[in-house]
Design an enzyme around this catalytic site. Structure first.
Site, PDB file in Angstrom:
ATOM      1  CD  GLN A 129      -2.560   1.178   2.724  1.00  0.00           C
ATOM      2  OE1 GLN A 129      -2.100   0.623   3.718  1.00  0.00           O
ATOM      3  NE2 GLN A 129      -3.743   1.767   2.717  1.00  0.00           N
ATOM      4  N   GLY A 130       0.827   2.016  -1.075  1.00  0.00           N
ATOM      5  CA  GLY A 130       1.601   3.256  -1.174  1.00  0.00           C
ATOM      6  C   GLY A 130       0.724   4.469  -0.953  1.00  0.00           C
ATOM      7  CE1 TYR A 131      -4.153   3.999  -0.804  1.00  0.00           C
ATOM      8  CE2 TYR A 131      -5.315   4.712   1.145  1.00  0.00           C
ATOM      9  CZ  TYR A 131      -5.328   4.134  -0.096  1.00  0.00           C
ATOM     10  OH  TYR A 131      -6.517   3.706  -0.614  1.00  0.00           O
ATOM     11  CB  SER A 132       1.942   7.011   4.706  1.00  0.00           C
ATOM     12  OG  SER A 132       0.809   6.465   5.304  1.00  0.00           O
ATOM     13  CD  GLU A 247      -5.678   0.153   6.229  1.00  0.00           C
ATOM     14  OE1 GLU A 247      -5.919   1.112   5.478  1.00  0.00           O
ATOM     15  OE2 GLU A 247      -4.594   0.002   6.817  1.00  0.00           O
ATOM     16  CG  ASN A 385      -6.253   4.553  18.359  1.00  0.00           C
ATOM     17  OD1 ASN A 385      -6.212   4.036  17.231  1.00  0.00           O
ATOM     18  ND2 ASN A 385      -6.199   3.835  19.462  1.00  0.00           N
ATOM     19  CD  GLU A 386      -4.108  10.499  18.681  1.00  0.00           C
ATOM     20  OE1 GLU A 386      -3.706   9.920  17.655  1.00  0.00           O
ATOM     21  OE2 GLU A 386      -3.724  10.162  19.824  1.00  0.00           O
TER      22      GLU A 386
HETATM   23  C1  LIG Z   1       3.044  -0.388  11.722  1.00  0.00           C
HETATM   24  C2  LIG Z   1       2.628   0.603  10.671  1.00  0.00           C
HETATM   25  C3  LIG Z   1       2.371   0.173   9.379  1.00  0.00           C
HETATM   26  C4  LIG Z   1       2.002   1.081   8.392  1.00  0.00           C
HETATM   27  N1  LIG Z   1       1.799   0.610   7.119  1.00  0.00           N
HETATM   28  C5  LIG Z   1       1.511   1.490   6.133  1.00  0.00           C
HETATM   29  C6  LIG Z   1       1.402   1.035   4.778  1.00  0.00           C
HETATM   30  O1  LIG Z   1       1.569  -0.158   4.492  1.00  0.00           O
HETATM   31  N2  LIG Z   1       1.146   1.934   3.812  1.00  0.00           N
HETATM   32  C7  LIG Z   1       0.947   3.252   4.079  1.00  0.00           C
HETATM   33  O2  LIG Z   1       0.673   4.019   3.168  1.00  0.00           O
HETATM   34  N3  LIG Z   1       1.054   3.737   5.363  1.00  0.00           N
HETATM   35  C8  LIG Z   1       1.339   2.878   6.385  1.00  0.00           C
HETATM   36  N4  LIG Z   1       1.481   3.335   7.678  1.00  0.00           N
HETATM   37  C9  LIG Z   1       1.398   4.773   7.926  1.00  0.00           C
HETATM   38  C10 LIG Z   1       0.170   5.210   8.695  1.00  0.00           C
HETATM   39  O3  LIG Z   1      -0.979   5.155   7.894  1.00  0.00           O
HETATM   40  C11 LIG Z   1       0.462   6.624   9.217  1.00  0.00           C
HETATM   41  O4  LIG Z   1       1.531   6.526  10.146  1.00  0.00           O
HETATM   42  C12 LIG Z   1      -0.729   7.241   9.887  1.00  0.00           C
HETATM   43  O5  LIG Z   1      -1.746   7.505   8.956  1.00  0.00           O
HETATM   44  C13 LIG Z   1      -0.359   8.542  10.624  1.00  0.00           C
HETATM   45  O6  LIG Z   1       0.326   9.416   9.792  1.00  0.00           O
HETATM   46  P1  LIG Z   1       1.723  10.065  10.259  1.00  0.00           P
HETATM   47  O7  LIG Z   1       2.593   8.963  10.748  1.00  0.00           O
HETATM   48  O8  LIG Z   1       2.204  10.916   9.137  1.00  0.00           O
HETATM   49  O9  LIG Z   1       1.359  10.953  11.516  1.00  0.00           O
HETATM   50  P2  LIG Z   1       0.732  12.428  11.485  1.00  0.00           P
HETATM   51  O10 LIG Z   1      -0.427  12.455  10.546  1.00  0.00           O
HETATM   52  O11 LIG Z   1       1.826  13.401  11.273  1.00  0.00           O
HETATM   53  O12 LIG Z   1       0.171  12.541  12.947  1.00  0.00           O
HETATM   54  C14 LIG Z   1       0.990  12.910  14.074  1.00  0.00           C
HETATM   55  C15 LIG Z   1       0.087  12.985  15.297  1.00  0.00           C
HETATM   56  O13 LIG Z   1      -0.886  14.051  15.121  1.00  0.00           O
HETATM   57  C16 LIG Z   1      -2.199  13.536  15.284  1.00  0.00           C
HETATM   58  N5  LIG Z   1      -3.113  14.205  14.337  1.00  0.00           N
HETATM   59  C17 LIG Z   1      -2.887  14.461  13.029  1.00  0.00           C
HETATM   60  N6  LIG Z   1      -3.965  15.054  12.477  1.00  0.00           N
HETATM   61  C18 LIG Z   1      -4.898  15.170  13.457  1.00  0.00           C
HETATM   62  C19 LIG Z   1      -6.223  15.670  13.497  1.00  0.00           C
HETATM   63  N7  LIG Z   1      -6.833  16.190  12.408  1.00  0.00           N
HETATM   64  N8  LIG Z   1      -6.914  15.590  14.676  1.00  0.00           N
HETATM   65  C20 LIG Z   1      -6.321  15.066  15.785  1.00  0.00           C
HETATM   66  N9  LIG Z   1      -5.070  14.576  15.813  1.00  0.00           N
HETATM   67  C21 LIG Z   1      -4.354  14.618  14.656  1.00  0.00           C
HETATM   68  C22 LIG Z   1      -2.086  12.054  14.952  1.00  0.00           C
HETATM   69  O14 LIG Z   1      -3.121  11.306  15.553  1.00  0.00           O
HETATM   70  C23 LIG Z   1      -0.717  11.703  15.523  1.00  0.00           C
HETATM   71  O15 LIG Z   1      -0.806  11.474  16.905  1.00  0.00           O
HETATM   72  C24 LIG Z   1       1.844   2.461   8.697  1.00  0.00           C
HETATM   73  C25 LIG Z   1       2.088   2.909  10.003  1.00  0.00           C
HETATM   74  C26 LIG Z   1       2.489   1.995  10.985  1.00  0.00           C
HETATM   75  C27 LIG Z   1       2.750   2.496  12.374  1.00  0.00           C
END
Ligand SMILES: Cc1cc2nc3c(=O)[nH]c(=O)nc-3n(C[C@H](O)[C@H](O)[C@H](O)COP(=O)(O)OP(=O)(O)OC[C@H]3O[C@@H](n4cnc5c(N)ncnc54)[C@H](O)[C@@H]3O)c2cc1C
Length: 402
Positions: A129-132, A247, A385-386
């Protein structure tokens, strides 16, 4: 909530039990009894057996190679796999089958279904999955990876991050920006890109636990066919959201079985090392028991929805928060039960950073320490979870947008 399974589910259960009895050794104790360094090879072999036995794509139509079960019968089958202590899918199937395959079934063209679905089932195509991206996680619509049409091909440039099991995949579904001028949700397309090409580089990321399950993926003039787009050009946000629904979908209905087995293992540890004599430890174990029971009932509630033809929708956010926060609390308790031993990891480690240790795993300090460290990830992946709390606030409680 309905606690009764339809007759067809009992029939499906009997079929899978008979198959499992035939293929597993008589003294089978679960994948946790296999040494971690042998489990990768075992799992690939098991994936082939699942595919040959017709157990991949349980609810997919038979014409695409699936088994044609109803959602609820498929869940019954998944429960039997869990009870037998074996995975019901291969390492990348959460992406290949659960996310991409289901999205193609709903939104793909007939050619895409006919081409990709049988190859997913056979294991020829393995997806990630290439999202993040470094600056697009919770704010996923901020993706910057660019895709530009060049004749009959898309040319991709940019970077993805946290790509789970990307090192095991040969295809990646990528959210790309195809119109930088449009408002951010409207200029995105959902592309399917082969990874076995010079323009795609996969770099593993090492985690706190020492394991390496996710990666950075770099695109430098990577190419894919013009046809490898799901939905229309600049319509990728709709496709991306549909995929996230899968998902966070039905595995919540069976997850409690693994958490139950994990709690039983922890109670055994507390008995063995005498921690059970501490009334405060006993109380925390009882609280964990309550949470797992509630998780089981949440699963039944989801099952009832499936049985009535509804997808879980926004309330999948509640289940996600529940299991992931239970897991952080439970694994902290495990570290307290282990005491100083928890600081010195010894014995078998889990094979994967996701959720509980393998079924039947020994009560080693390495097992509990790894699961303790990894449990933090559960509160982040599949939407933090947020963000889940925002979904509950806005979509279930009808609160104004934050
Ligand atoms: C084990 C693991 C596997 C993963 N696998 C994949 C994968 O296969 N493919 C893929 O694409 N991604 C993957 N991810 C990425 C995952 O989807 C992101 O880490 C996640 O969506 C959070 O984005 P971020 O890490 O950029 O944190 P950020 O978005 O930068 O968030 C940082 C903090 O701010 C809080 N925050 C941000 N926005 C808000 C808001 N609007 N309201 C309240 N709080 C907020 C968040 O909850 C978090 O605590 C994986 C992550 C993990 C940990």
């Amino acid at each position: 909530m309905d606690f009764d399974w339809p007759g067809s589910a009992e029939k499906a259960r009997a079929e899978v039990r008979a198959w499992l009895d035939a293929v597993l050794p008589a003294d089978w104790g679960g994948t946790g009894t296999i040494p971690t360094d042998e489990l990768g090879a075992w799992t690939l072999e098991w994936r082939t057996q699942l595919s040959d036995g017709g157990w991949i794509g349980l609810e997919w139509p038979v014409e695409y190679g699936g088994r044609g079960l109803t959602e609820i019968d498929a869940i019954a089958v998944m429960e039997e796999f869990a009870r037998a202590g074996v995975p019901s899918q291969g390492p990348n199937d959460a992406f290949s089958v659960g996310m991409l395959g289901n999205t193609l079934l709903a939104l793909g063209t007939e050619e895409q279904k006919q081409h990709f679905l049988p190859r997913i089932i056979s294991g020829e195509d393995v997806w990630c999955q290439g999202y993040s991206e470094p600056e697009a996680g919770s704010d996923l619509a901020g993706v910057k990876t660019r895709a530009v049409l060049d004749g009959d091909e898309w040319v991709l440039n940019g970077q993805k991050v946290w790509t789970s099991a990307g090192h095991l995949a040969n295809w990646i579904f990528v959210l790309c920006r195809t119109d930088p001028e449009a408002p951010k949700h409207r200029g995105i397309s959902f592309l399917l890109c082969p990874m076995d090409q010079p323009g795609v580089e996969v770099r593993p990321i090492e985690m706190l636990s020492g394991q390496s399950e996710f990666n950075e993926v770099f695109f430098t003039d990577a190419r894919t066919s013009r046809e490898h787009i799901v939905g229309q050009v600049n319509d990728g946000w709709r496709v991306a959201m549909a995929l996230l629904g899968y998902e966070r979908g039905k595995d919540a209905a069976v997850a409690s079985l693994a958490f139950r087995a994990e709690l039983d293992r922890l109670v055994a540890l507390a008995r063995d090392n005498g921690a059970i004599d501490d009334p405060l430890i006993r109380e925390r174990l009882v609280r964990a028991h309550e949470r797992v029971k509630i998780m089981r009932f949440m699963g039944y509630s989801q099952l009832t929805k499936f049985a009535n033809g509804h997808a879980p929708g926004a309330d999948a956010a509640i289940t996600k928060i529940w299991w992931s926060e239970h897991h952080t609390v439970l694994t902290e308790l495990a570290m307290d039960i282990l005491g100083p031993e928890g600081l010195v990891p010894e014995g078998r480690r889990p094979s994967s950073a996701f959720r509980t240790d393998d079924w039947g795993a020994p009560n080693s300090s390495a097992s509990w320490q790894s699961v303790f460290l990894n449990s933090r990830a559960g509160t982040i992946y599949a939407g933090t979870n947020e963000i889940q709390r925002n979904i509950i606030g806005e979509m279930i409680l009808g609160l104004p947008k934050g």
